[in-house]
Design an enzyme around this catalytic site. Structure first.
Site, PDB file in Angstrom:
ATOM      1  CD  GLU A  87      13.905  64.089   0.509  1.00 21.30           C
ATOM      2  OE1 GLU A  87      14.198  63.291   1.489  1.00 21.30           O
ATOM      3  OE2 GLU A  87      12.875  64.902  -0.059  1.00 21.30           O
ATOM      4  CB  CYS A 125      11.458  66.908   4.111  1.00 22.17           C
ATOM      5  SG  CYS A 125      12.021  64.732   4.862  1.00 22.17           S
ATOM      6  CB  CYS A 127      12.389  61.056   4.165  1.00 27.26           C
ATOM      7  SG  CYS A 127      10.200  61.091   4.058  1.00 27.26           S
ATOM      8  CD  GLU A 172      10.778  51.841   1.744  1.00 27.54           C
ATOM      9  OE1 GLU A 172      10.434  52.441   0.713  1.00 27.54           O
ATOM     10  OE2 GLU A 172      11.192  50.985   1.647  1.00 27.54           O
TER      11      GLU A 172
HETATM   12 ZN   LIG Z   1      10.373  63.774   3.646  1.00 30.94          ZN
END
Ligand SMILES: [Zn+2]
Length: 129
Positions: free
Chosen positions: A55, A90, A53, A44
């Site tokens: 992923e 993602c 993210c 973040e």
């Molecule tokens: Zn994501």
């Protein structure tokens, strides 16, 4: 199980997540087509739109490792009492790099897991050839 190594790596990456704003720690790991395990953690930022993210961190890192993803594991708290699966962004990146048959495994912090293939989550996403 074939995917234990990426589930373990995703769990460890979750511990390293940088989530000071949401506290929603997520970790991911990719098994590449050549057998590498590549991890990613949620990152973040105080400028919230810059978060990335776990992923996608792992999926992008598989390219840097000279490979492509074959399977993706995500370890995360639940979302609205359900196992958390990758977001649409993602999934689209996974479709581009891993294709419709890429395995996706969602794992809760309690160890419960569900394994699907990407085409079940994003059946009609735009894709090349
Ligand atoms: Zn994501």
């Amino acid at each position: 199980m074939e995917y234990e190594a990426i589930i373990q790596a995703a769990s460890e990456a979750r511990e390293r997540a940088y989530a000071p704003y949401s506290g929603f720690r997520m970790g991911a790991a990719v098994l590449t087509t050549d057998g590498q395990v590549v991890a990613g953690s949620l990152v973040e930022n105080v400028s919230l739109g810059l978060a990335m993210c776990a992923e996608r961190v792992a999926l992008f890192a598989s390219v840097a490792a000279g490979a492509r993803p074959k399977a993706l594991a995500l370890v995360s708290p639940r979302t609205d009492a359900e196992l958390t699966f990758p977001c649409g962004a993602c999934l689209q990146v996974g479709l581009e790099l891993g294709g419709r048959d890429m395995v996706v495994i969602a794992v809760g912090t309690d160890g419960e897991r569900e394994q699907v293939v990407l085409r079940d989550l994003l059946p009609r996403g735009p894709r090349k050839g």
